[in-house]
Design a protein around this motif. Structure first.
Motif, PDB file in Angstrom:
ATOM      1  N   VAL A 118       0.837  -1.197   0.000  1.00 19.64           N
ATOM      2  CA  VAL A 118       0.000   0.000   0.000  1.00 19.64           C
ATOM      3  C   VAL A 118       0.876   1.253   0.000  1.00 19.64           C
ATOM      4  CG1 VAL A 118      -1.754   1.292   1.262  1.00 19.64           C
ATOM      5  CG2 VAL A 118      -1.893  -1.204   1.115  1.00 19.64           C
ATOM      6  N   MET A 119       1.969   1.198   0.745  1.00 20.20           N
ATOM      7  CA  MET A 119       2.885   2.338   0.745  1.00 20.20           C
ATOM      8  C   MET A 119       3.447   2.564  -0.655  1.00 20.20           C
ATOM      9  SD  MET A 119       4.299   4.788   2.462  1.00 20.20           S
ATOM     10  CE  MET A 119       4.285   4.380   4.208  1.00 20.20           C
ATOM     11  N   ASN A 120       3.767   1.493  -1.362  1.00 25.05           N
ATOM     12  CA  ASN A 120       4.300   1.599  -2.717  1.00 25.05           C
ATOM     13  C   ASN A 120       3.320   2.363  -3.612  1.00 25.05           C
ATOM     14  OD1 ASN A 120       5.955   1.217  -4.926  1.00 25.05           O
ATOM     15  ND2 ASN A 120       5.414  -0.936  -5.219  1.00 25.05           N
ATOM     16  N   ARG A 121       2.041   1.967  -3.530  1.00 21.18           N
ATOM     17  CA  ARG A 121       1.036   2.625  -4.365  1.00 21.18           C
ATOM     18  C   ARG A 121       0.814   4.071  -3.929  1.00 21.18           C
ATOM     19  NH1 ARG A 121      -5.109   0.354  -5.644  1.00 21.18           N
ATOM     20  NH2 ARG A 121      -5.431   1.637  -7.529  1.00 21.18           N
ATOM     21  N   THR A 122       0.931   4.343  -2.641  1.00 19.75           N
ATOM     22  CA  THR A 122       0.747   5.715  -2.153  1.00 19.75           C
ATOM     23  C   THR A 122       1.904   6.610  -2.596  1.00 19.75           C
ATOM     24  OG1 THR A 122      -0.380   4.800  -0.221  1.00 19.75           O
ATOM     25  CG2 THR A 122       0.282   7.103  -0.101  1.00 19.75           C
ATOM     26  N   VAL A 123       3.121   6.080  -2.533  1.00 21.85           N
ATOM     27  CA  VAL A 123       4.277   6.854  -2.994  1.00 21.85           C
ATOM     28  C   VAL A 123       4.174   7.112  -4.498  1.00 21.85           C
ATOM     29  CG1 VAL A 123       6.790   6.843  -3.224  1.00 21.85           C
ATOM     30  CG2 VAL A 123       5.733   6.013  -1.123  1.00 21.85           C
ATOM     31  N   PHE A 124       3.689   6.128  -5.242  1.00 20.63           N
ATOM     32  CA  PHE A 124       3.455   6.304  -6.675  1.00 20.63           C
ATOM     33  C   PHE A 124       2.443   7.432  -6.911  1.00 20.63           C
ATOM     34  CE2 PHE A 124       1.259   5.340 -10.636  1.00 20.63           C
ATOM     35  CZ  PHE A 124       2.294   4.986 -11.501  1.00 20.63           C
ATOM     36  N   THR A 125       1.376   7.411  -6.133  1.00 18.52           N
ATOM     37  CA  THR A 125       0.356   8.453  -6.243  1.00 18.52           C
ATOM     38  C   THR A 125       0.953   9.824  -5.935  1.00 18.52           C
ATOM     39  OG1 THR A 125      -1.386   6.898  -5.643  1.00 18.52           O
ATOM     40  CG2 THR A 125      -1.851   9.246  -5.317  1.00 18.52           C
ATOM     41  N   ALA A 126       1.755   9.907  -4.878  1.00 20.62           N
ATOM     42  CA  ALA A 126       2.355  11.190  -4.495  1.00 20.62           C
ATOM     43  C   ALA A 126       3.293  11.711  -5.575  1.00 20.62           C
ATOM     44  CB  ALA A 126       3.100  11.041  -3.177  1.00 20.62           C
ATOM     45  N   ALA A 127       3.981  10.796  -6.271  1.00 18.75           N
ATOM     46  CA  ALA A 127       4.860  11.238  -7.350  1.00 18.75           C
ATOM     47  C   ALA A 127       4.068  11.906  -8.457  1.00 18.75           C
ATOM     48  CB  ALA A 127       5.645  10.054  -7.904  1.00 18.75           C
ATOM     49  N   LEU A 128       2.849  11.434  -8.707  1.00 21.74           N
ATOM     50  CA  LEU A 128       2.012  12.038  -9.744  1.00 21.74           C
ATOM     51  C   LEU A 128       1.330  13.314  -9.277  1.00 21.74           C
ATOM     52  CD1 LEU A 128       0.316   8.903 -11.343  1.00 21.74           C
ATOM     53  CD2 LEU A 128       1.905  10.474 -12.465  1.00 21.74           C
ATOM     54  N   THR A 129       0.879  13.314  -8.027  1.00 22.05           N
ATOM     55  CA  THR A 129       0.098  14.471  -7.562  1.00 22.05           C
ATOM     56  C   THR A 129       0.957  15.583  -7.008  1.00 22.05           C
ATOM     57  OG1 THR A 129      -0.180  13.672  -5.291  1.00 22.05           O
ATOM     58  CG2 THR A 129      -1.787  12.923  -6.930  1.00 22.05           C
TER      59      THR A 129
END
Length: 919
Positions: free
Chosen positions: A311-322
């Motif tokens: 879940v952290m991986n997907r959240t960090v991915f999201t933060a990179a985009l947003t």
């Protein structure tokens, strides 16, 4: 005591949301999204906890922490020092290089150097969707500072209008305080448009490219050693000199400063952990990302983190985009992804791993530096063959987050919070290095919603145009959503796309389509301020139109070809004028008129509008060269054409009003006031009829034409001038209430014109009140942007002083006149061509007032002589209307001289005025 030195206390209190205030600067705020940008005094970073840094080595690459001591780039730093210490009071420099080249580090070192040199240093952060400084008050006054340096990061990602607002901030426009603006960007595409905006502030401009590190290992080795020592100290490694580079530093991969730092960091971390470092850049990047994953796992297994590494991986991915932003929108973004854990809990745990750099309510702090975040996105998206686990959820997550607008009123998830541009920009940057990102991910998203590229903004459009593998049909789909005309915040990006598409379009174009391609390229480049690049496109459009003329075999074909040639020549003339090639511009405009006349003869009455526009362009070209009498004749013809057109078709009434107003101003210059009144009154009558059917659409133009008519009536001595001038003031007062920034300058101008009209009508108290208000408005504007408003403030103050004489306030009037004339002399010395004729008018007015005072003869004589000296420099360029002013002012001064038996001075004055005016 001046505002600059008056003690100020400001306290900012906030209950929920973001609180921010400034002292000594302007604050631009969106009504619904907070500040357009945030200004903050630059402060060197504090040393982070070494243990915290070592937990995730990538933290040491964040330029904000300045872990590595500044090394190399001494020549570039010296260039910045020279720029800071020379040139005009206000100057801007565009420092550009690819991501990772060291722009931020160089700027930080220059900031520290500037502070040591006694300068005030301020940073500007774009507001929507970015990291904002902690809430509170920023004291940005420059008391005692040797100058002001403003640093703007990611300048190429700012909308142009937002940069324009920043550049007009009062912070940069304090009289006597040198100001430098350093704008950091990845490319120079936006620079011409920004440079054009700076021209309004009479600012010095320059660009500086930060080159790649030379491919010899000398400088790269020096940088590696400095970075290795800095990193090793944080790890507690004492024998760091034995740590070798993981790969050959002379390889192309290590041409970036960041790449050398990554090599040093991985080499040190590998020594610390007992691992062998990879030798290539991709491997080094993966090594650092592996360390991120390890940290997530350790937090989850050993420190009670509630969200698992996946879940952290997907959240960090999201933060990179947003990117970072307020917590409420970040919560909504995570909820749209249907994560297994509650969004609030995910944000809390993510903040433990990636603490927000901004306010406490900020969330989704991304990976730093940006280049590492871009590589993380690329490696997480499926399609590569690197030794890094891609994720099946990455593509649908990207699609959800970058869900673009399907119709004009829909802005998508990230656009609502200002992050659509970041997401698209980061994917485009990743696509430049990772060949799978564009074809497998970014381009399919854009095919589904090509409008989203336009919604993302100019920087995204430029980045897409730079990608080698982007298909022309995708760019065509995006270009189909471009607005037809100018759009300040999109012009640069639209130009980049159209230029990229031009070769593809030309490969399949017949001759008429070839003309259209060149014409569109020229128009888009012109809108973007890239006039040097615009010129070849305009010339090619003319050449294509000539070939159309030569190849015409039917009357209809010849007619269409001549129309294309007329338009292309008119556009070429305008471009040449922008490049200060006015002789060539006149030639092009003259040929445009000749061609338009040929069209008009071929189809009488059917193409009078094109002829009218061509004649008007020719008149402007003549006027630009000082040939005002010929320009007047051309304007009269253009007005006659549009008067006939408007009688047949109301669509041309607005064109008629515009041309009538231009004719009125030219007739005034030719000392024909009665005719000037007549055509100006006709223009107002036309606009009044248009405003009856659509008041909102024409209120600005009607206010402007009323102002022109009031001036023409006043110059003709007509009593109705006061009523018309008052109507213009009230129109601008209402407009200024709706939009002060856009209309207050014109309100000040209308008030300045109203004053003399009221005075001539015997209403001196009202006249003084109008002029006092004009000076007050312009004083406020001039404090913010002296270059634009100081001349007008001086002029308005002198008009006020003139009427103070009539009111018996001679002492105050003289004080104002001496102060303001001295200020205008400084303007004339700085730019004679721009100011000397207007200064001559002010001097003649001053002379007339002094000649009527018992002890004013010498002041009056000196003023007339100074005005003569200004106009004698280029007598052919002196407007005809000046002749009467010199004659009248000279007559009054000579009468006083004769009364005092100063016959020789009287004769000399008569001779000089006669030589200049022929009267």
């Amino acid at each position: 005591m001046t505002d600059e030195h008056r003690p100020v206390h400001q306290e900012v209190r906030v209950e929920g949301g973001f609180g921010y205030g400034v002292i000594g600067a302007d604050l631009h705020v969106f009504a619904d999204r907070g500040p357009v940008y945030v200004l903050e005094e630059f402060r060197p970073p504090t040393e982070p906890d070494p243990a915290w840094l070592v937990e995730m080595p990538s933290r040491m690459l964040n330029a904000r922490h300045e872990i590595v001591e500044f090394t190399g780039r001494q020549d570039e730093l010296d260039q910045l020092r020279r720029w800071r210490g020379t040139g005009p009071r206000l100057a801007a420099r565009w420092l550009h290089a690819p991501g990772g080249q060291g722009k931020t580090r160089l700027a930080a070192r220059f900031a520290e150097d500037s502070i040591e040199a006694g300068w005030k240093v301020v940073t500007a952060t774009h507001g929507p969707g970015t990291v904002l400084p902690p809430p509170g008050s920023q004291d940005l006054r420059t008391d005692g500072a040797n100058g002001l340096l403003l640093i703007v990061d990611y300048a190429d990602r700012w909308p142009l209008t937002h940069l324009t607002w920043l550049l007009s901030n009062a912070l940069l426009h304090r009289s006597g305080v040198p100001a430098r603006v350093l704008l950091l960007a990845r490319s120079a595409d936006v620079w011409p448009a920004v440079r054009a905006a700076l021209a309004n502030h009479q600012a010095g401009t320059s660009a500086q490219r930060l080159p790649e590190l030379p491919d010899d290992t000398g400088l790269r080795g020096e940088m590696f050693d400095a970075a290795r020592e800095s990193f090793a100290r944080r790890y507690g490694i004492e024998d760091s000199g034995a740590i070798e580079p993981p790969g050959p530093l002379g390889a192309p991969d290590f041409g970036l400063t960041l790449a050398v730092h990554v090599a040093a960091l991985v080499a040190v971390d590998a020594r610390h952990t007992g691992r062998r470092p990879p030798a290539d850049m991709a491997g080094l990047t993966i090594y650092l990302l592996d360390r991120e994953h390890l940290h997530w796992t350790n937090l989850f297994e050993e420190r009670g983190l509630r969200i698992p590494p996946a879940v952290m991986n997907r959240t960090v991915f999201t933060a990179a985009l947003t990117g970072p932003g307020p917590r409420a929108p970040a919560t909504a973004v995570l909820e749209s992804l249907d994560l297994a854990q509650p969004a609030e809990q995910v944000l809390d745990d993510h903040a433990l791993c990636y603490p927000p750099a901004g306010p406490a309510n900020s969330a989704l702090e991304p990976l730093y530096p940006d280049r590492l975040a871009e590589d993380f996105l690329a490696l997480t998206l499926p399609g590569h063959d690197a030794d890094y686990p891609a994720q099946d959820w990455a593509a649908p997550t990207t699609a959800t987050l970058l869900d673009g607008p399907q119709h004009p009123d829909y802005t998508g998830h990230l656009a609502d919070t200002g992050h659509l541009a970041r997401g698209m920009t980061f994917l485009a940057a990743a696509a430049q290095r990772w060949p799978h990102v564009g074809p497998r991910h970014l381009y399919p998203l854009l095919r589904e919603s090509p409008r989203s590229a336009v919604a993302a903004g100019s920087a995204v459009l430029s980045a897409l145009a730079d990608l080698d593998d982007v298909e022309p049909d995708l760019l065509e789909a995006i270009a189909a959503h471009f607005p037809r005309g100018r759009r300040a915040d999109l012009d640069v990006g639209m130009a980049a796309v159209v230029v990229r598409l031009a070769p593809h379009r030309l490969r399949t174009a017949d001759l008429p389509a070839e003309y259209d391609v060149h014409a569109e390229v020229g128009a888009r480049l012109g809108n973007a301020g890239r006039h040097q690049q615009e010129l070849p496109a305009r010339q090619q459009a003319v050449a294509a139109a000539r070939r159309l003329v030569d190849g015409s075999t039917t009357r209809r074909q010849r007619l269409l070809a001549d129309r294309a040639l007329t338009t292309s020549l008119r556009d070429l003339s305008r471009c040449l004028h922008h490049l200060q090639r006015d002789g060539e511009a006149l030639d092009a405009a003259a040929e445009a008129v000749a061609t338009a006349r040929r069209v008009a003869r071929a189809a009488p009455g059917a193409h009078d509008a094109e002829l009218g526009h061509a004649v008007y362009a020719h008149a402007k070209a003549l006027s630009n060269l000082g040939r005002r009498r010929e320009a007047l004749a051309e304007l009269q013809e253009a007005v006659a054409l549009f008067r006939d057109l408007a009688a047949r078709d109301r669509r041309y009434e607005k064109d008629l009003a515009v041309h009538l107003t231009a004719l009125g101003a030219t007739l005034t210059d030719a000392a024909r006031p009665a005719e000037a009144v007549e055509v100006s009154a006709e223009a107002v009558g036309v606009l009044r009829r248009l405003a009856e059917t659509d008041p909102a659409a024409h209120r600005v133009e009607l206010a402007e034409l009323l102002l022109h008519l009031g001036n023409r009536l006043s110059q003709a001595g007509r009593p109705e001038a006061a009523d018309v001038a008052t109507e213009a003031v009230e129109a601008y007062r209402e407009l200024a209430r709706l939009n002060p920034a856009a209309h207050e300058p014109m309100l000040a101008r209308a008030l300045q014109s109203q004053g003399p009209c009221l005075a001539r009508a015997g209403r001196l108290p009202e006249a003084l009140a109008a002029l006092e208000e004009s000076v007050a408005v312009l004083s406020r504007l001039a404090r913010a942007v002296p270059a634009s408003y100081e001349p007008r403030l001086i002029e308005s103050s002198l008009v006020l002083a003139g009427f103070l004489f009539f009111d018996g306030q001679q002492e105050r009037a003289l004080g104002i006149q001496h102060e303001q004339l001295a200020a205008y002399r400084r303007l004339v010395r700085g730019d004679p061509d721009a100011h000397e004729h207007r200064f001559a008018v002010l001097l003649l007015s001053f002379a007339g007032q002094c000649a009527g005072m018992p002890d004013g003869t010498d002041r009056a004589l000196a003023a007339v002589r100074e005005a003569l000296a200004l106009c004698e420099r280029r007598p052919a360029d002196v407007p005809v209307v000046f002749h009467g002013m010199f004659t009248e002012a000279g007559r009054g001064v000579r009468e006083r001289l004769e009364q005092q038996d100063r016959h020789a001075e009287s004769a000399e004055l008569r001779a000089r005025i006669a030589a200049l005016t022929g009267l």
